[in-house]
Design an enzyme around this catalytic site. Structure first.
Site, PDB file in Angstrom:
ATOM      1  N   CYS A 240       0.885  -1.145   0.000  1.00 45.49           N
ATOM      2  CA  CYS A 240       0.000   0.000   0.000  1.00 45.49           C
ATOM      3  C   CYS A 240       0.929   1.201   0.000  1.00 45.49           C
ATOM      4  CB  CYS A 240      -0.831  -0.002   1.259  1.00 45.49           C
ATOM      5  SG  CYS A 240      -1.673  -1.567   1.508  1.00 45.49           S
TER       6      CYS A 240
ATOM      7  N   ARG B 266       1.779   1.458  -6.079  1.00 44.30           N
ATOM      8  CA  ARG B 266       2.037   0.516  -4.984  1.00 44.30           C
ATOM      9  C   ARG B 266       0.798  -0.293  -4.601  1.00 44.30           C
ATOM     10  NH1 ARG B 266       6.588   1.437  -2.023  1.00 44.30           N
ATOM     11  NH2 ARG B 266       5.577   0.478  -0.233  1.00 44.30           N
TER      12      ARG B 266
ATOM     13  N   ASN C  40       1.106   0.024   5.968  1.00 44.68           N
ATOM     14  CA  ASN C  40       1.558  -0.836   4.876  1.00 44.68           C
ATOM     15  C   ASN C  40       2.292  -2.011   5.507  1.00 44.68           C
ATOM     16  OD1 ASN C  40       2.559  -1.834   2.398  1.00 44.68           O
ATOM     17  ND2 ASN C  40       4.430  -0.641   2.630  1.00 44.68           N
TER      18      ASN C  40
ATOM     19  N   GLU D 180       9.676 -13.967 -20.022  1.00 45.42           N
ATOM     20  CA  GLU D 180       9.317 -12.561 -19.778  1.00 45.42           C
ATOM     21  C   GLU D 180       8.115 -12.153 -20.644  1.00 45.42           C
ATOM     22  OE1 GLU D 180       9.788 -10.421 -17.666  1.00 45.42           O
ATOM     23  OE2 GLU D 180       9.385  -8.493 -18.592  1.00 45.42           O
TER      24      GLU D 180
ATOM     25  N   GLU E  16       0.199 -10.521 -17.196  1.00 48.10           N
ATOM     26  CA  GLU E  16      -0.021  -9.329 -16.372  1.00 48.10           C
ATOM     27  C   GLU E  16      -0.928  -8.310 -17.069  1.00 48.10           C
ATOM     28  OE1 GLU E  16       3.980  -8.170 -13.961  1.00 48.10           O
ATOM     29  OE2 GLU E  16       4.199  -8.233 -16.121  1.00 48.10           O
TER      30      GLU E  16
ATOM     31  N   HIS F 231       9.048 -32.955 -25.397  1.00 52.44           N
ATOM     32  CA  HIS F 231       8.881 -33.665 -24.119  1.00 52.44           C
ATOM     33  C   HIS F 231       7.529 -33.372 -23.471  1.00 52.44           C
ATOM     34  CE1 HIS F 231      12.937 -35.069 -24.395  1.00 52.44           C
ATOM     35  NE2 HIS F 231      13.431 -33.834 -24.412  1.00 52.44           N
TER      36      HIS F 231
ATOM     37  N   LYS G 226       2.971  -2.894  -8.229  1.00 52.62           N
ATOM     38  CA  LYS G 226       4.323  -2.789  -8.801  1.00 52.62           C
ATOM     39  C   LYS G 226       5.372  -3.206  -7.790  1.00 52.62           C
ATOM     40  CE  LYS G 226       7.192  -0.471 -11.849  1.00 52.62           C
ATOM     41  NZ  LYS G 226       7.230  -1.632 -12.738  1.00 52.62           N
TER      42      LYS G 226
HETATM   43  C1  G6P Z   1       5.947  -7.326  -8.867  1.00 50.52           C
HETATM   44  C2  G6P Z   1       5.650  -6.655 -10.189  1.00 50.52           C
HETATM   45  C3  G6P Z   1       6.506  -7.291 -11.279  1.00 50.52           C
HETATM   46  C4  G6P Z   1       7.982  -7.200 -10.904  1.00 50.52           C
HETATM   47  C5  G6P Z   1       8.238  -7.869  -9.556  1.00 50.52           C
HETATM   48  C6  G6P Z   1       9.651  -7.628  -9.053  1.00 50.52           C
HETATM   49  O1  G6P Z   1       5.476  -8.619  -8.882  1.00 50.52           O
HETATM   50  O2  G6P Z   1       4.280  -6.754 -10.504  1.00 50.52           O
HETATM   51  O3  G6P Z   1       6.284  -6.581 -12.488  1.00 50.52           O
HETATM   52  O4  G6P Z   1       8.759  -7.793 -11.894  1.00 50.52           O
HETATM   53  O5  G6P Z   1       7.357  -7.315  -8.573  1.00 50.52           O
HETATM   54  O6  G6P Z   1       9.842  -6.271  -8.791  1.00 50.52           O
HETATM   55  P1  G6P Z   1      11.251  -5.620  -8.548  1.00 50.52           P
HETATM   56  O7  G6P Z   1      10.947  -4.204  -8.177  1.00 50.52           O
HETATM   57  O8  G6P Z   1      11.898  -6.373  -7.427  1.00 50.52           O
HETATM   58  O9  G6P Z   1      12.017  -5.764  -9.808  1.00 50.52           O
END
Ligand code: G6P
Length: 585
Positions: free
Chosen positions: A2, A27, A100, A461, A468, A484, A580
């Site tokens: 949060c 956040r 938070n 990725e 997402e 496989h 995020k």
């Molecule tokens: C969250 C986000 C992802 C991100 C991951 C790692 O799950 O939704 O998009 O890759 O966190 O975040 P960081 O800030 O550690 O790279």
């Protein structure tokens, strides 16, 4: 996950708090709330939705008062409801709290408080903090904060506002930063919460409490001993989060990559050398990260092995607890994280440190907890990334990984910032062809992405971006594994994206494409050379150094996911259920 913010100063608090919450909405964004103090009473307005929506319906920014707290929520305990939105108040409404983190012992505390006659109005773990403060307030705010923090188990950062106009904050395993302005103070989860008002920040440490009381700031620990932290000047550019001419932050950030892959090359020479020296002399190396950053970790491992002849192991940060328990004392943990605040990553760092390892990190937020826990760190320098799905931070991480590998192999890669920029610009110019591929994929419920070697992490990725942003089930598969098992899934209307530039994986991957095509599936090729096997070809530029292909082949995947998000009516900046910066375990 949060965001929390407190303000006490000479200006109207509510518009400042709303503005700050908009900047930190990445956040978490399922509900919003603000409490201000006006004429000795605490006013609270809160509800479900994004900051703009809730502010519009409840006129939050018109709330009176020069002191207040605010919150955006990403639900952990208790559903997404108005009553679970923060701030939370205690029984006699003379204290309000935003939090938070997760209070692990909230059930026990709630039972004790209920037995004492306290009535709860939400299902959250946070509300216990307000009631504990209410119980402890008889000895004054200072003592109430200390006693309350000592009762809590788990991880938390919270800010409380008291009827007398005091605001106070406490931190344990969640970030909390004080902004020191000429005419007031902020207490915030992120510097973005106050950077438009001041660039002077005090980073609180675990176990710190701060109180802003009649314009004076006091910091002390959970035992009440005074704590002194320096005021750090934060780069103003960190606050640059305007989406400019673009419809979404995600689209802007995808397009920013033509500059950001270059910016990743701008490193402090001393830090770069230190990082490479530690890595080059390490006996054993572990590389960790979460989500997108974990995919960079996989690429880093490949690059170190192939070009630096250095062996490393990769560990997902969420698995580190189990995988790192037998680290040798002289190991190195390389932590990769955009935010530098991901709880799983910070936990793996803590665990590695406790076993005597040194920490190197690759991160984007240089003021983060990870930066402060590292023996050396390198910054991707790509500016704030607001879209929940990582885009420019991934290519920034890759550009840095190429630079570090190049140093470790005495220039064998020949990294060129100019080549990166031109290649990225070429792919971005190819958006019409990517849009055609998106049309073919529209309506698909399953998408497979195949690649070998360096292209396998990119397949993972790409699959993550599709999940997402577009809410489509997608799976990244090492192309050699097709026979496989996954081949059983290939039939008419299956969509497969092949990552297949002209390198040592090319002919094997083309054979896989034929096997897939023979089963009636639709094959989309991302490659620098056309082939009849592709139902649709997304062209990427030919590169002199084939190891750099991941940097360019991921961009069509980001654009495809963005376009499918729009086709599926998803707001790409704020996909459901995600945040995020995941600061909870
Ligand atoms: C969250 C986000 C992802 C991100 C991951 C790692 O799950 O939704 O998009 O890759 O966190 O975040 P960081 O800030 O550690 O790279």
């Amino acid at each position: 996950m949060c965001s929390i913010i407190g303000y006490k100063g000479k200006n109207s608090a509510a518009p400042i708090l709303v503005d700050s919450l908009k900047k930190m909405e990445y956040r978490g964004y399922d509900s919003v709330g603000v409490a201000t103090i006006d004429d000795g009473s605490i006013l609270v307005r809160k509800g479900i939705g994004k900051v703009i929506e809730v502010n519009k319906s409840l006129n939050i920014s018109e709330m009176a008062g020069k002191i207040g707290i605010g919150h955006t929520r990403w639900a952990t305990h208790g559903g997404v409801t108005d009553s679970n939105a923060h701030p939370h108040s205690a029984c006699n409404k003379n204290i309000a709290v935003v939090h938070n983190g997760i209070i692990e012992n909230y059930k026990e505390l709630k039972a004790e408080l209920t037995a004492k006659g306290h009535v709860f109005s939400s299902e959250t773990d946070t509300e216990v903090i307000a009631h504990l403060l209410e119980i402890n307030i008889s000895g004054g705010i200072r003592k109430a904060m200390i006693d309350t923090c000592k009762s809590l188990k788990g991880n938390f950062a919270f800010v409380a506002v008291f009827q007398d106009g005091t605001i106070a904050g406490a931190r344990y395993e969640e970030p909390l930063i004080i902004g020191v302005a000429n005419d007031g103070y902020f207490i915030s989860s992120d510097v973005l919460g106050f950077l438009q008002y001041t660039d002077k920040a005090i980073f609180l440490e675990n176990g710190d409490i701060c109180i802003v009381d009649s314009s004076k700031l006091e910091i002390f620990d959970f035992e009440g001993s005074p704590v002194a932290h320096p005021i750090t000047q934060v780069a103003w550019e960190l606050g640059d989060i305007d989406k400019g001419k673009y419809a979404h932050h995600t689209l802007k950030e995808i397009n920013d990559q033509k500059q950001t892959v270059v910016h990743a090359g701008r490193q402090d020479e001393v830090m770069m050398q230190k990082f490479c020296d530690i890595l080059g002399n390490a006996k054993s190396i572990y590389i960790t990260g979460s989500g997108t950053s974990y995919h960079s970790a996989l690429l880093f491992k490949h690059m170190l092995a192939r070009f630096g002849k250095i062996r490393a192991e990769t560990v997902m940060s969420s698995e580190a607890e189990y995988a790192l328990s037998s680290m040798e004392a002289d190991s190195i943990l390389v932590a990769i994280s955009q935010s530098g605040e991901t709880a799983d990553v910070l936990d793996s760092v803590k665990l590695a440190k406790s076993q005597g390892a040194k920490i190197l990190s690759i991160l984007n937020v240089t003021t983060s907890s990870l930066a402060r826990s590292s023996d050396a760190f390198l910054s991707t320098n790509c500016g704030p990334e607001i879209g929940v799905a990582a885009t420019k931070s991934f290519t920034g991480q890759l550009a840095l990984i190429y630079n570090v590998t190049d140093r470790l192999c005495n220039g064998c890669l020949g990294t060129s910032k100019a080549e990166f920029a031109i290649a990225v610009e070429n792919v971005l110019a190819n958006v019409a062809s990517i849009a055609k591929a998106a049309e073919k994929m529209n309506g698909a419920t399953d998408i497979y992405l195949l690649g070998r070697s360096l292209h396998y992490p990119v397949a993972l990725e790409g699959a993550l971006k599709l999940k997402e942003l577009a809410y489509v089930h997608a799976e990244g598969i090492a192309a050699g594994e097709l026979k496989h098992g996954p081949l059983a899934l290939m039939e008419k209307n299956t969509i497969v994206i092949m990552l297949n530039p002209h390198d040592d994986t090319f002919s094997d991957t083309i054979s896989n494409a034929h096997e897939i095509k023979a089963r009636g599936a639709t094959v989309i090729g991302i490659s620098d050379s056309k082939d009849d096997v592709y139902d649709h070809w997304i062209e990427i530029p030919r590169l002199n150094q084939s190891a750099f292909y991941p940097l360019v082949e991921v961009i069509p995947l980001q654009i495809l996911a963005y376009q499918l998000a729009l086709a599926n009516s998803v707001d790409p900046d704020y996909p459901r259920n995600l945040a995020k910066s995941v600061t909870v375990r």
